[in-house]
Design a protein around this motif. Sequence first.
Motif, mmCIF file in Angstrom:
data_model
loop_
_atom_site.group_PDB
_atom_site.id
_atom_site.type_symbol
_atom_site.label_atom_id
_atom_site.label_comp_id
_atom_site.label_asym_id
_atom_site.label_seq_id
_atom_site.Cartn_x
_atom_site.Cartn_y
_atom_site.Cartn_z
ATOM 1 N N THR A 132 -20.773 34.725 -6.207
ATOM 2 C CA THR A 132 -19.454 35.248 -6.546
ATOM 3 C C THR A 132 -18.409 34.232 -6.102
ATOM 4 N N SER A 133 -17.370 34.094 -6.893
ATOM 5 C CA SER A 133 -16.335 33.111 -6.589
ATOM 6 C C SER A 133 -15.493 33.558 -5.404
ATOM 7 N N GLY A 134 -14.963 32.555 -4.698
ATOM 8 C CA GLY A 134 -14.095 32.855 -3.571
ATOM 9 C C GLY A 134 -12.731 33.336 -4.038
ATOM 10 N N PRO A 135 -11.866 33.710 -3.093
ATOM 11 C CA PRO A 135 -10.519 34.175 -3.439
ATOM 12 C C PRO A 135 -9.770 33.141 -4.271
ATOM 13 N N SER A 136 -9.037 33.620 -5.266
ATOM 14 C CA SER A 136 -8.329 32.697 -6.146
ATOM 15 C C SER A 136 -7.254 31.923 -5.387
ATOM 16 N N LEU A 159 -16.414 28.448 -8.040
ATOM 17 C CA LEU A 159 -16.913 29.152 -6.857
ATOM 18 C C LEU A 159 -15.960 28.987 -5.680
ATOM 19 N N GLY A 160 -15.177 27.904 -5.691
ATOM 20 C CA GLY A 160 -14.208 27.658 -4.628
ATOM 21 C C GLY A 160 -12.859 28.311 -4.861
ATOM 22 N N GLY A 161 -12.712 29.072 -5.936
ATOM 23 C CA GLY A 161 -11.465 29.795 -6.170
ATOM 24 C C GLY A 161 -10.460 29.084 -7.049
ATOM 25 N N VAL A 162 -10.846 27.948 -7.625
ATOM 26 C CA VAL A 162 -9.977 27.203 -8.543
ATOM 27 C C VAL A 162 -10.410 27.484 -9.971
ATOM 28 N N THR A 163 -9.461 27.593 -10.887
ATOM 29 C CA THR A 163 -9.779 27.827 -12.299
ATOM 30 C C THR A 163 -9.987 26.490 -13.002
ATOM 31 N N PRO A 164 -11.219 26.205 -13.442
ATOM 32 C CA PRO A 164 -11.462 24.970 -14.175
ATOM 33 C C PRO A 164 -11.297 25.200 -15.681
ATOM 34 N N VAL A 165 -10.642 24.276 -16.339
ATOM 35 C CA VAL A 165 -10.459 24.349 -17.792
ATOM 36 C C VAL A 165 -11.071 23.084 -18.394
ATOM 37 N N ILE A 166 -12.164 23.277 -19.169
ATOM 38 C CA ILE A 166 -12.860 22.140 -19.773
ATOM 39 C C ILE A 166 -12.382 21.952 -21.207
ATOM 40 N N PHE A 167 -12.025 20.728 -21.548
ATOM 41 C CA PHE A 167 -11.640 20.369 -22.909
ATOM 42 C C PHE A 167 -12.769 19.525 -23.520
ATOM 43 N N GLU A 168 -13.369 20.033 -24.574
ATOM 44 C CA GLU A 168 -14.491 19.360 -25.231
ATOM 45 C C GLU A 168 -14.138 19.100 -26.688
ATOM 46 N N LYS A 169 -14.268 17.846 -27.123
ATOM 47 C CA LYS A 169 -13.865 17.521 -28.491
ATOM 48 C C LYS A 169 -14.847 18.031 -29.535
ATOM 49 N N GLY A 170 -16.094 18.242 -29.164
ATOM 50 C CA GLY A 170 -17.092 18.699 -30.118
ATOM 51 C C GLY A 170 -17.166 20.212 -30.223
ATOM 52 N N GLU A 196 -23.987 29.262 -20.668
ATOM 53 C CA GLU A 196 -23.459 30.634 -20.683
ATOM 54 C C GLU A 196 -23.358 31.169 -19.252
ATOM 55 N N TRP A 197 -24.411 30.913 -18.467
ATOM 56 C CA TRP A 197 -24.382 31.370 -17.076
ATOM 57 C C TRP A 197 -23.253 30.686 -16.298
ATOM 58 N N LEU A 198 -23.067 29.405 -16.504
ATOM 59 C CA LEU A 198 -22.006 28.685 -15.808
ATOM 60 C C LEU A 198 -20.623 29.200 -16.204
ATOM 61 N N LEU A 199 -20.443 29.503 -17.484
ATOM 62 C CA LEU A 199 -19.158 30.033 -17.930
ATOM 63 C C LEU A 199 -18.831 31.346 -17.241
ATOM 64 N N ASP A 200 -19.860 32.133 -16.977
ATOM 65 C CA ASP A 200 -19.643 33.422 -16.319
ATOM 66 C C ASP A 200 -19.182 33.283 -14.873
ATOM 67 N N LEU A 201 -19.238 32.081 -14.317
ATOM 68 C CA LEU A 201 -18.710 31.853 -12.971
ATOM 69 C C LEU A 201 -17.189 31.822 -12.969
ATOM 70 N N GLY A 202 -16.593 31.696 -14.150
ATOM 71 C CA GLY A 202 -15.136 31.663 -14.243
ATOM 72 C C GLY A 202 -14.584 30.381 -14.833
ATOM 73 N N ILE A 203 -15.402 29.701 -15.639
ATOM 74 C CA ILE A 203 -14.969 28.462 -16.286
ATOM 75 C C ILE A 203 -14.339 28.773 -17.633
ATOM 76 N N GLU A 204 -13.196 28.169 -17.907
ATOM 77 C CA GLU A 204 -12.579 28.253 -19.232
ATOM 78 C C GLU A 204 -13.031 27.044 -20.050
ATOM 79 N N LEU A 205 -13.514 27.290 -21.247
ATOM 80 C CA LEU A 205 -13.986 26.209 -22.119
ATOM 81 C C LEU A 205 -13.196 26.209 -23.409
ATOM 82 N N LYS A 206 -12.623 25.063 -23.749
ATOM 83 C CA LYS A 206 -11.878 24.909 -24.992
ATOM 84 C C LYS A 206 -12.555 23.823 -25.820
#
Length: 437
Positions: A132-136, A159-170, A196-206
């Motif tokens: 589970t992720s730490g406090p935001s 997991l450290g409470g930071v929101t990661p946003v991944i930008f993928e060109k493909g 899919e499992w990694l995204l459920d940790l709280g990763i935003e994927l664009k």
Amino acid sequence: MRNHFPLSEKRLENHFTDEKPLYSDLEALLEANRCLFCYDAPCVQACPADVDVPVFIQKIKSGNLRGAAKTIFSTNLLGVSTSRVCPVEESCAGACVLNEQNGKPVNIGRLQRYATEKGLAEAGRQRRPLFTSGPSLNKKVALIGAGPASLACAGTLALGGVTPVIFEKGRLPGGLNTTGIAPYKIDTESALLEIEWLLDLGIELKTGRHIGVDLPFAGLLTDFEAVFLGVGLGKDKFPGIPGETETGVWGATDLIRKIKNEADFTIPASMTKALVVGGGNTAIDIARELAMLGMPEVDIIYRRTEAEMPGYPHELRKAKQYGVRMLENLVTREIRKSDTGRLVLAVDHKLSGEKTDLEADWIVFAIGQASHVAKLNPRLKTDDRGRVSVNPETMETSVSGVYAGGDCVNGGKEVVNAVADGRRAALQILKKISSET
């Protein structure tokens, strides 16, 4: 977990079988019992991701699959894919002390696959996440490229409470795991399931977002606390010889991508021979793939000797079992068409100087990929090979607040090296953010 990335079933990748299938419970238990649980274990020292191998194997032995999976994922969030694609013969299993006793090391890769896949499945059934992720911290970090380095970095940040946003060109995330790894090692569906499992940790994927084209790089540091570059390498390199643009001349990673992901891509039955130019693992992989798909003749053309090839000997041995041949000390000179319309690769023997023409239906170049990071930001310092220069302790680049890892830094090592880079950068970013809040 949701299926964000549907794929067509009409892909050549589906013609391959799993080279190292998932252990049964009994097989895993028997293999785990072979481990000596060494103190200061050499297998741990040989793992770039610092996975505590004896501990996770001990947990398999005791039936604690959840604990085994957590042990692996705590330092290697891509534990599923690395269990299948890592050249364990050259790393953890290669360092196993049993090599010195009977030449049969513990099969660490297959035990890791068993632990991670079974552990995730158990967590899903119980609806009890492994982590589970730490406090935001109400902070965002941008990541460019959705390959293993960025995914490992993003997961650690989440997991450290930071929101990661991944930008993928493909269209698909995963980098070479989904586009460039031989399908007998890992199929695209398995790589995407891990994501899919990694995204459920709280990763935003664009996806479909090309930095420098759709979005300016300069604006990222204004909108985000930090930026991580996990852009890998660029297009396949070609030798610059006449005729290399002829139809039927391929770059290896482009051809592997088509085999893995492109619906209805086929090898015409009329094709009987392929020449693969190169001596690395990519050359060996595509040669073996073509042979396994039924190409009657596949030759690897290398400019030095087999003993000097950078590709792993165990991989070449397996390719030869499918009929792949090695032709040594040959330097490519030109490509032209024969009177019958086939391709002709003109080569010179490096030692004798003898000139030879080799006919084939396809010619595949596996001589590396171009670097492309300089296009993102001219302030990024690179070395003479175009690799991003970083502080090896922090993974920070010459641009403050910009970090990098994976192939764009190391020039093309293993997936597990990219994972280690991404995690190291994430821990540094978290440390910096925490000190500022």
